[in-house]
Design a protein around this motif. Structure first.
Motif, PDB file in Angstrom:
ATOM      1  N   MET A  48       0.829  -1.204   0.000  1.00  0.00           N
ATOM      2  CA  MET A  48       0.000   0.000   0.000  1.00  0.00           C
ATOM      3  C   MET A  48       0.863   1.254   0.000  1.00  0.00           C
ATOM      4  SD  MET A  48      -2.997   1.057   2.700  1.00  0.00           S
ATOM      5  CE  MET A  48      -3.827   2.642   2.631  1.00  0.00           C
ATOM      6  N   MET A  49       1.844   1.290   0.874  1.00  0.00           N
ATOM      7  CA  MET A  49       2.694   2.478   0.937  1.00  0.00           C
ATOM      8  C   MET A  49       3.568   2.580  -0.301  1.00  0.00           C
ATOM      9  SD  MET A  49       2.963   5.025   2.943  1.00  0.00           S
ATOM     10  CE  MET A  49       3.869   6.544   2.606  1.00  0.00           C
ATOM     11  N   GLU A  50       4.061   1.458  -0.786  1.00  0.00           N
ATOM     12  CA  GLU A  50       4.880   1.469  -1.996  1.00  0.00           C
ATOM     13  C   GLU A  50       4.091   2.022  -3.178  1.00  0.00           C
ATOM     14  OE1 GLU A  50       6.082  -2.561  -2.435  1.00  0.00           O
ATOM     15  OE2 GLU A  50       7.347  -2.554  -0.633  1.00  0.00           O
ATOM     16  N   THR A  51       2.803   1.650  -3.252  1.00  0.00           N
ATOM     17  CA  THR A  51       1.949   2.144  -4.342  1.00  0.00           C
ATOM     18  C   THR A  51       1.753   3.643  -4.238  1.00  0.00           C
ATOM     19  OG1 THR A  51       0.788   0.014  -4.417  1.00  0.00           O
ATOM     20  CG2 THR A  51      -0.304   1.906  -5.439  1.00  0.00           C
ATOM     21  N   ILE A  52       1.489   4.129  -3.027  1.00  0.00           N
ATOM     22  CA  ILE A  52       1.276   5.568  -2.824  1.00  0.00           C
ATOM     23  C   ILE A  52       2.521   6.351  -3.213  1.00  0.00           C
ATOM     24  CG2 ILE A  52       0.938   7.341  -1.052  1.00  0.00           C
ATOM     25  CD1 ILE A  52      -0.874   5.316   0.417  1.00  0.00           C
ATOM     26  N   VAL A  53       3.674   5.877  -2.741  1.00  0.00           N
ATOM     27  CA  VAL A  53       4.927   6.585  -3.032  1.00  0.00           C
ATOM     28  C   VAL A  53       5.230   6.549  -4.526  1.00  0.00           C
ATOM     29  CG1 VAL A  53       7.423   6.576  -2.653  1.00  0.00           C
ATOM     30  CG2 VAL A  53       5.866   6.224  -0.727  1.00  0.00           C
ATOM     31  N   SER A  54       4.953   5.406  -5.159  1.00  0.00           N
ATOM     32  CA  SER A  54       5.253   5.294  -6.591  1.00  0.00           C
ATOM     33  C   SER A  54       4.372   6.213  -7.432  1.00  0.00           C
ATOM     34  CB  SER A  54       5.080   3.842  -7.051  1.00  0.00           C
ATOM     35  OG  SER A  54       3.712   3.462  -7.026  1.00  0.00           O
ATOM     36  N   MET A  55       3.164   6.514  -6.957  1.00  0.00           N
ATOM     37  CA  MET A  55       2.259   7.393  -7.694  1.00  0.00           C
ATOM     38  C   MET A  55       2.615   8.867  -7.497  1.00  0.00           C
ATOM     39  SD  MET A  55      -1.361   5.494  -6.760  1.00  0.00           S
ATOM     40  CE  MET A  55      -2.389   6.764  -7.534  1.00  0.00           C
ATOM     41  N   GLY A  56       3.262   9.194  -6.377  1.00  0.00           N
ATOM     42  CA  GLY A  56       3.520  10.583  -6.022  1.00  0.00           C
ATOM     43  C   GLY A  56       4.216  11.410  -7.077  1.00  0.00           C
TER      44      GLY A  56
END
Length: 780
Positions: A48-56
């Motif tokens: 979940m956090m990896e996805t958020i950071v990758s979208m940033g």
């Protein structure tokens, strides 16, 4: 993430934490939101956090904050950073502006909903948001409505996609479609916002003050608002109500320099609490799951099941004193007395696993909490679980029970096919934490898998979101192995089959229930008095998702009238029994036992200590009792005598209702003559009369079957124990002196006869036994 980020931050050259007023463009490009919020906790870990950071980076924010919060990461001031949202993010269905609380409804659909599709929509229709059941029950007691239909909620809402749930297994959808069609009043197609009060009409219709009471006192806990700013009541809104931790003190203990650590009303830490896979690290502590106290920030009034589960009950004294001679700090604005915690919550009563007990979410499913897309009007309409789903019965394992067991509503189930087990989860459960199915996941009575409860050989294992695993006691296995805790248990559950067939498990296993008798309410409209109106707040929302009550230091918008309330008396011992909406014997507790005083806008007392009439049972007083699952389970059940030799349990009141008489007369205490004449000419009434209340508030029915007060408002089957059942239950003496022999089938067969059901027959048998014993003693 919260409203506090809007109001606390860049002031002057730097604020008290050293945050600059403006940010260098190069720093803003490099750090984005973390230019000011550096040190804030990662919201979660893993995919979940990896996805958020990758979208940033696609939206100009290397840390990914804007993915949930929106805003402009390139902004060089607070105002610029918190204005608008990246156009591409908006086009992708993300935040349209800056969202201080991305979990707030309805913006959660564009924030959390980017990954958690459908949750916000279901939550909007759920009881957590509408509180339709509370409104219906309350307004019923005030005589405002005369229907069991869930007419009102906190919002105008329509269930636009019909009666078939949007989530769950096909079996669940089939079951609930039929359920909704059978109970259209309890699962309506629409509901409307409870109306505002016409103050000019109060003089003619004083019971409409019940709407003011609801709007100002009862509706603060729904997830559409943030709740009041009191110790223990701090929380976020929408998804954040449960999934973001707030301590009872409401103080931030994280590393974001822009969030004050002295002002109450802040999240404890900027981290997600959810399932076993969502680890929250705070100081030296690491935990998973949603702590019980997060649920109790709301579930501390009404049925009080949250505080009861923890083993505490409000009481007026605040003792014992602290080291300075002071009383308890108020929690949820109350003092508390420790009684006894629920077995499932307890550590002391679980010697096999002393690390801890169960969280609320371990039993209550995603549908119990988020809803299924329908529009439920009562708790029974939304909650899909029964005790037997995990524990089974003495004759059947959980997987041998049919779908619908425990929800018969006084009829025979059409299909008695065993529900079985499953190796498959629903889409929502796969999205959470996936446990090994082993021999199969158990199913709820409505046909959904328990994603955390599995059959493992001869055992049933419950996996807690806390990280602990528990073996569930299974009744049929206990019966097979003969490992009863006492002969009483075997007699009550195995020998007397009617107990299992007609009673809720918690009718016997609830150790206690909080009993708040008499809800004395004054609603005063004089001199322009006002108070916080939670429904007005809920329906006054900005584009950022925040309601008017979200800003700290204010509870938002108000409406005319000022409510004050108190009670007659408190008790906590074993509760009265009655019939619940499903047609089973259940504990009852005092509901909204309204005794009303209303003062109009001109200062005239329109009614004083009035009770209102409800339409059930030909018209009864609205000093209501309600069926409840108290959430106070104990391993050892209440004794046989506590029901069979107890007038209170049968509904006749404490000690048969012979105490606490004279409400209707009131009394004055002063110098009196022997025949009761007051001697002083100047005196005061000590206790005001309640003219319509001629019996103790604990008494709900007379011995000859006359119902005195309203019992339940949602379902046709709710009420006192029926006359025939009360007569069958009412036995005097020590029941187990004889009935312990029911375990000896050969002996009992010689005694038990078809007509052996009346008190006279019982007395005759006991008389014969006593005379035979006396004769035997004489021979000896």
């Amino acid at each position: 993430m919260y409203a506090t980020l809007v109001t606390i931050g860049l002031v002057g050259i730097a604020n008290a934490q050293g945050v600059p007023e403006t940010v260098d463009p190069a720093v803003a490009q490099e750090k984005g939101c973390l230019s000011c919020h550096e040190g804030i906790e990662d919201f979660t870990q893993g995919v979940m956090m990896e996805t958020i950071v990758s979208m940033g980076p696609d939206y100009g924010d290397p840390g990914g904050c804007v993915v949930c919060h929106g805003g402009n990461a390139a902004g060089l001031t607070k105002e610029e950073a918190h204005a608008g949202a990246h156009p591409e993010l908006t086009e992708a269905g993300g935040p349209h502006t800056f969202y201080p609380d991305p979990g707030a409804l309805p913006v959660a659909e564009k924030a959390c909903g980017q990954c958690h599709d459908g949750y916000a929509e279901r939550l909007t229709l759920s009881l957590m948001n509408t509180e339709a059941g509370k409104l219906q029950g309350n307004l019923w007691s005030w005589g405002v409505i005369d229907t069991r239909r869930a007419v009102y909620g906190n919002y105008d809402l329509v269930d636009e996609d019909g009666k078939t749930p949007s989530v769950g297994t096909e079996k669940y959808k089939e079951y609930m479609t039929a359920y909704a069609e059978a109970h259209p009043d309890q699962i309506p197609d629409s509901m409307e916002q409870v109306p505002e009060v016409d103050v000019d009409a109060i003089s003619e219709h004083p019971n409409l003050a019940g709407i003011t009471y609801s709007r100002q006192q009862c509706q603060r806990c729904h997830v559409g608002v943030n709740g009041r700013e009191k110790r223990g009541d701090y929380r976020g809104a929408g998804c954040s109500s449960c999934h973001v931790p707030y301590s009872n003190e409401g103080l931030y203990e994280g590393g974001d320099p822009t969030i004050s650590k002295e002002q109450p009303g802040k999240l404890l830490t900027h981290q997600l609490q959810a399932t076993r896979k969502s680890k929250v690290k705070h100081g030296d502590i690491e935990y998973s799951g949603i702590p019980t106290e997060s649920c109790v920030s709301c579930h501390n009034r009404g049925k009080r099941i949250g505080v009861s589960y923890q083993g505490i009950m409000e009481f007026p004294y605040g003792s014992p004193y602290d080291e300075k001679g002071g009383k308890q700090p108020k929690l949820h604005t109350k003092n508390y007395l420790y009684i006894k915690e629920d077995l499932h919550h307890s550590t002391e009563s679980r010697p096999e696993n002393p690390q801890g007990g169960l969280l609320c979410q371990d039993c209550h499913t995603t549908i119990d909490m988020h809803g299924d897309g329908n529009l439920p009007g009562t708790t029974l309409a939304q909650v899909e679980i029964e005790c037997e789903d995990c524990h089974g019965t003495v004759s059947k394992f959980p997987w041998d029970l049919p779908i619908g067991y425990g929800e018969e509503f006084g009829t025979e189930l059409a299909d008695n096919t065993a529900r079985g087990l499953t190796e498959d989860l629903t889409d929502e459960q796969y999205f959470a934490y996936e446990y090994d199915a082993q021999d199969g996941y158990l199913l709820t009575t409505r046909g959904n898998p328990f994603g955390n409860v599995v059959k493992s050989g001869t055992k049933v294992i419950m996996h807690s979101a806390s990280g602990l695993d528990f073996e569930v006691p299974v009744l049929k296995q206990i019966a097979t192995d003969g490992t009863w805790k006492s002969p009483n248990a075997k007699v009550a559950m195995a020998s007397v089959s009617q107990h299992m067939e007609s009673m809720e498990c918690y009718a016997c296993h609830a150790d206690w229930a909080p009993q708040c008798y008499g809800c004395h309410v004054t609603v005063d409209y004089s001199e322009g008095k006002t108070d916080v109106d939670w429904i007005t707040n809920a329906n006054s929302r900005g584009e950022d998702g925040l309601t008017a009550d979200a800003g700290l230091g204010t509870n938002g918008l108000t409406s005319p009238g000022k409510v004050s309330e108190t009670r007659s008396y408190l008790r906590w011992e074993e509760p009265t029994l009655g019939i619940n909406g499903e047609g089973r014997v259940s504990p009852l507790m005092p509901g909204c036992q309204v005794i009303t005083t209303v003062i109009d806008k001109d200062g005239n007392t329109i009614v004083q200590n009035e009770t209102w009439m409800t339409p059930d049972a030909g018209g009864t007083k609205g000093t209501e009792h309600a069926a409840v699952q108290p959430h106070t389970a104990g391993r050892e059940a209440r004794t046989c005598e506590s029901c069979h030799d107890n007038p209170k349990a049968l509904g006749y009141g404490i000690s048969g209702g012979r105490f606490l008489q004279g409400y209707d007369k009131g009394f004055t205490i002063d110098l009196k003559t022997e025949d009761g004449q007051l001697i002083p000419q100047q005196t005061k009434i000590q206790s005001q009369a309640i003219p319509s209340l001629d019996h103790d508030l604990s008494r709900i029915v007379t011995e000859d079957g006359k119902q005195l007060v309203s019992v339940g408002s949602h379902w046709d089957l709710t009420g006192p124990l029926p006359q025939e059942m009360r007569e069958r239950i009412e036995r005097t003496g020590l029941c187990m002196g004889c009935h312990q022999n029911m375990a000896d089938e050969e002996l009992w067969a010689k005694v038990n006869k078809d007509d052996f059901v009346t008190n006279d027959k019982h007395k005759a048998v006991m008389d014969a036994a006593l005379r035979a014993y006396a004769a035997e003693q004489a021979v000896d």
